[in-house]
Design an enzyme around this catalytic site. Structure first.
Site, PDB file in Angstrom:
ATOM      1  N   CYS A 105      32.566 -52.409  42.025  1.00  0.00           N
ATOM      2  CA  CYS A 105      32.659 -53.549  41.116  1.00  0.00           C
ATOM      3  C   CYS A 105      32.087 -54.802  41.767  1.00  0.00           C
ATOM      4  O   CYS A 105      32.541 -55.223  42.839  1.00  0.00           O
ATOM      5  CB  CYS A 105      34.111 -53.792  40.718  1.00  0.00           C
ATOM      6  SG  CYS A 105      34.299 -55.188  39.590  1.00  0.00           S
ATOM      7  N   ASN A 207      24.149 -42.938  39.316  1.00  0.00           N
ATOM      8  CA  ASN A 207      24.416 -43.965  38.315  1.00  0.00           C
ATOM      9  C   ASN A 207      23.317 -45.024  38.380  1.00  0.00           C
ATOM     10  O   ASN A 207      23.130 -45.651  39.421  1.00  0.00           O
ATOM     11  CB  ASN A 207      25.791 -44.578  38.577  1.00  0.00           C
ATOM     12  CG  ASN A 207      26.189 -45.656  37.576  1.00  0.00           C
ATOM     13  OD1 ASN A 207      26.994 -46.523  37.871  1.00  0.00           O
ATOM     14  ND2 ASN A 207      25.645 -45.615  36.372  1.00  0.00           N
ATOM     15  N   GLY A 208      22.589 -45.207  37.276  1.00  0.00           N
ATOM     16  CA  GLY A 208      21.558 -46.243  37.230  1.00  0.00           C
ATOM     17  C   GLY A 208      20.246 -45.752  36.660  1.00  0.00           C
ATOM     18  O   GLY A 208      19.902 -44.571  36.735  1.00  0.00           O
ATOM     19  N   GLU A 232      26.368 -48.978  30.294  1.00  0.00           N
ATOM     20  CA  GLU A 232      25.990 -49.864  29.199  1.00  0.00           C
ATOM     21  C   GLU A 232      25.129 -49.182  28.140  1.00  0.00           C
ATOM     22  O   GLU A 232      25.267 -49.464  26.948  1.00  0.00           O
ATOM     23  CB  GLU A 232      25.285 -51.098  29.764  1.00  0.00           C
ATOM     24  CG  GLU A 232      26.236 -52.004  30.543  1.00  0.00           C
ATOM     25  CD  GLU A 232      25.570 -53.276  31.028  1.00  0.00           C
ATOM     26  OE1 GLU A 232      24.382 -53.477  30.719  1.00  0.00           O
ATOM     27  OE2 GLU A 232      26.239 -54.052  31.723  1.00  0.00           O
TER      28      GLU A 232
END
Length: 360
Positions: A105, A207-208, A232
């Site tokens: 985070c 992730n990404g 997202e």
């Protein structure tokens, strides 16, 4: 004794998202080939001290369809994190639930509270290892960790091996550095995911850099990862992992139906935000979209949001309103007067002319 191994399908994962990983959304994405879902990041202190907060987040975990689910925790104190985990794991599916330590985070709150991505500095690694070890030895479910790149990028791989040794069952790497101001600065460095995968024996999730289904396929090919995690983009298109682009109104209505079936598991603000994302994905550049956002923000019930979608949004799109019973004649539409229908048309035309600069 530490729980070892990962019993879950990690191939397509819905990432933890603040105030957006609610039960209805988790159930929605499961319908479209998402193999594993995360809760939003939960704060141990609040789980232990705020009964309303605890009840709300446990409520979502009790649904029999919500499995397997990863409960994500943050924190920097092993004792507190373990106590909070015990509050959650007792109400979760003991087989299909697991716990994840957030080391990624980037938000200001994480910096101020010294958790999430702000535990990636080498001086904090002993604390991180202690948390993962304590969780894995104290709970009957797997423990994982989601992290970002360390400021000294190669150190990320060393941290990964240490987390594996501490008892992590799998790792999820968002291959960007921590930045509270620019969370998406530049493309994710997928080569680092590939390197981490080569360094550890436990599964690694990438992730990404995913905007389309083709990106999911490309990510897997480039990294060799055991799975792909998406955040997202999945908010915009919850059918991404099914390689489907849904109708924005119909997918919104499907989500609203799930919200009705599972009351008090999503706030009205969360419901509004999901609906906005679904419509924005395909209609964000339409001249009526700002009007839609304004009305949506003033809608304080699921019924009001549903009527906005079925009637006004459909008309703004140049389509017939959707009736509650889709088997009815399409021309019956929703119950609106001729004056309301005329006003909807005028509003859409006014917005379009305003965008073109034809109105003063």
């Amino acid at each position: 004794m530490a729980h070892t191994g990962c019993p879950f399908d990690l191939s397509t994962i819905a990432a933890p998202m603040v105030n957006q990983s609610d039960l209805p959304f988790r159930l929605l994405v499961r319908r479209y080939n998402t193999s594993l879902v995360y809760t939003q990041m939960l704060h141990p202190d609040r789980l232990l001290e705020d009964q309303e907060y605890l009840d709300f987040h446990r409520r979502g975990l009790r649904d029999e369809l919500d499995t397997p689910v990863v409960v994500q925790l943050c924190g920097n104190d092993p004792e507190v994190v373990v106590k909070a985990a015990r509050q959650i794991v007792g109400r979760a599916d003991a087989i299909g639930a697991c716990l994840d330590l957030n080391l990624g985070c980037p938000q200001d709150a994480a910096r101020e509270g010294h958790f999430g991505g702000y535990l990636l500095d080498k001086k904090d690694w002993p604390a991180v290892e202690s948390i993962v070890s304590a969780l894995s030895h104290s709970l009957p479910v797997p423990v994982s960790a989601k992290l970002r790149l360390c400021q000294h990028t190669p150190a990320t791989h060393e941290l990964g091996t240490r987390l594996e040794a501490a008892g992590a069952s799998w790792l999820a790497l968002h291959a960007r550095h921590v930045s509270a101001r620019r969370r998406r600065q530049g493309a994710a460095d997928l080569a680092q995911v590939k390197t981490l995968k080569e360094r550890v024996r436990i599964p690694v999730v990438s992730n990404g850099n995913v905007r389309t289904w083709d990106d999911v396929v490309k990510n897997r090919e480039e990294t060799g990862a055991d799975g792909v995690m998406v955040g997202e983009t999945l908010l915009a298109n919850p059918c991404l992992f099914a390689n489907v682009t849904p109708d924005p109104v119909r997918i919104s209505l499907e989500y609203l139906d799930i919200c009705r079936e599972h009351p008090e598991t999503a706030t009205i603000q969360t419901i509004q935000t999901h609906t906005r994302h679904f419509v924005d994905y395909q209609c964000g550049r339409r001249p009526w979209f700002n009007k839609f956002r304004s009305i949506l923000g003033q809608s304080d019930s699921i019924s009001e949001i549903e009527k906005l979608l079925r009637v006004k949004v459909q008309r703004w799109r140049g389509l017939q309103p959707l009736s509650d019973d889709e088997d009815q004649d399409e021309n019956e539409g929703a119950c609106t007067t001729d004056d309301e229908r005329t006003n909807d048309i005028k509003e859409g035309l006014s917005e379009a002319l305003g965008t073109l600069g034809l109105l003063g």
